[in-house]
Scaffold this motif. Structure first.
Motif, PDB file in Angstrom:
ATOM      1  N   GLU A 129      -7.510  -9.797   3.421  1.00 49.75           N
ATOM      2  CA  GLU A 129      -6.302 -10.109   3.825  1.00 49.75           C
ATOM      3  C   GLU A 129      -5.401  -9.126   2.920  1.00 49.75           C
ATOM      4  O   GLU A 129      -4.967  -9.581   1.899  1.00 49.75           O
ATOM      5  N   THR A 157      -1.384  -5.843   4.100  1.00 49.27           N
ATOM      6  CA  THR A 157      -1.179  -5.242   5.197  1.00 49.27           C
ATOM      7  C   THR A 157      -1.056  -3.508   4.874  1.00 49.27           C
ATOM      8  O   THR A 157      -1.465  -3.163   3.371  1.00 49.27           O
ATOM      9  N   SER A 204      -0.098  -5.190   9.609  1.00 49.66           N
ATOM     10  CA  SER A 204       0.421  -6.273   9.310  1.00 49.66           C
ATOM     11  C   SER A 204      -1.088  -7.992   9.001  1.00 49.66           C
ATOM     12  O   SER A 204      -0.608  -8.536   8.527  1.00 49.66           O
ATOM     13  N   SER A 205      -1.878  -7.039   9.725  1.00 49.70           N
ATOM     14  CA  SER A 205      -3.395  -7.976   8.734  1.00 49.70           C
ATOM     15  C   SER A 205      -4.326  -6.217   9.258  1.00 49.70           C
ATOM     16  O   SER A 205      -4.686  -5.776  10.193  1.00 49.70           O
TER      17      SER A 205
END
Length: 336
Positions: free
Chosen positions: A100, A102, A119-120
């Motif tokens: 995970e 950004t 954002s992900s």
């Protein structure tokens, strides 16, 4: 675990080759995808992402463009590159995991800069028999008020380059053509997609000709033919065929006259394609001998009498004794 370990050892050479390719050029992966904007989800039957190694534990990933309908308007988010995606290599499963994270990119569209804020991002590049690539990203684009989520599960497209023999009234040789071949799982079976390339014959007896490219999908293993085969006369395919007297798109719909066979022998691949465009009176047969570099299907035997031993797929999972394609029996790879 023993079966999985055996499989991993068998594919260590493929892993090294794949990583080397990533260091020197972008690797292509193709598969089903989808993206969601607000309440609209758009499925994509076939999308292609590019993976380019950017360091020991980083890669640049090219995301394809996305077009969707918003009210009466058609909107397109252009293709963009996510630079420096970090990953951690799991040597047990030979998987590069994109944990995970950004991201932020800026692209120029019609002389205007557009900000892309992710954002992900999460995914993986697994060095299995298919070189499987999965990715899910969520991002905002420019001034769009809502985020976009893009997901893909794709498989490596390998390029084979070699000479091509073409038989019409006699044999001609094209010195260099490239076939793109994608190997992917379909349930318990293995399927192939083959991109048939364009080629030119400037000295053909019927006159200089150009035969256009097309893609044959869903080749399945045929025990009697000893390879992956498809009669594609009912697939609705066309090719662009050009000579001094004809020039147009012609259907490949002659039953029994349009088929392709892909066979593997050790590190060698052979592709034999028969096609008859439209109502043309002649059949064209092309034969492509190419040699793999270890990243494709290799060292596979035709399955014989293996008793009642358990059968595994290339992910080390036990499957039905009747499973087709590439399987593991008694620690060895077989094709059936």
């Amino acid at each position: 675990m023993k079966k999985i370990f055996t499989l991993l050892v068998a594919f260590l050479a493929a892993v090294s080759t794949s990583m080397a390719q990533g260091q020197h050029g972008a690797m292509k992966f193709s598969g089903k995808a989808s993206f969601s904007v607000a309440s609209v989800t758009v499925p994509v039957e076939s999308d292609t992402v590019l993976y380019q190694a950017a360091g020991q534990n980083a890669a640049d990933i090219t995301i394809p463009s996305m077009t969707y309908q918003m009210g009466q308007n058609s909107e397109t988010i252009p293709s963009f590159v996510i630079h420096g995606v970090s990953y951690a290599m799991d040597m047990t499963t030979m998987t590069a995991n994109f944990t995970e994270q950004t991201f932020s990119e800026t692209i120029t569209v019609n002389s205007e800069e557009k900000q892309i804020t992710g954002s992900s991002l999460v995914g993986a590049y697994k060095h299995d028999a298919f070189n499987t690539f999965t990715l899910t990203i969520t991002f905002t684009y420019g001034r769009m008020p809502m985020p976009i989520t893009y997901t893909i599960e794709a498989y490596y497209i390998k390029t084979y380059t070699d000479k091509l023999d073409v038989m019409i009234d006699k044999k001609y040789t094209v010195e260099s053509v490239a076939y793109n071949v994608r190997t992917y799982p379909d349930g318990n079976d293995t399927k192939l997609d083959v991109e048939v390339p364009t080629f030119d014959l400037p000295d053909a007896t019927i006159g200089a000709l150009t035969s256009g490219g097309y893609t044959v999908k869903g080749l399945a293993f045929d025990q009697n033919k000893g390879g992956y085969y498809r009669d594609y006369s009912a697939d609705g395919l066309k090719l662009h065929f050009h000579t001094a007297s004809i020039d147009g798109d012609y259907p490949l719909s002659n039953t029994g006259a349009n088929n392709i066979l892909v066979t593997f022998d050790g590190k060698k691949i052979k592709i034999v394609n028969n096609f008859k465009p439209g109502a043309m009176p002649f059949l064209i047969t092309t034969t492509f001998p190419g040699e793999t570099d270890g990243a494709g299907v290799e060292s596979i035997k035709t399955v014989g009498n293996e008793g009642n031993q358990p059968v595994y797929n290339l992910s080390g999972q036990r499957v039905s004794p009747q499973a087709k394609g590439i399987v593991i029996i008694g620690g060895k790879k077989y094709i059936r």
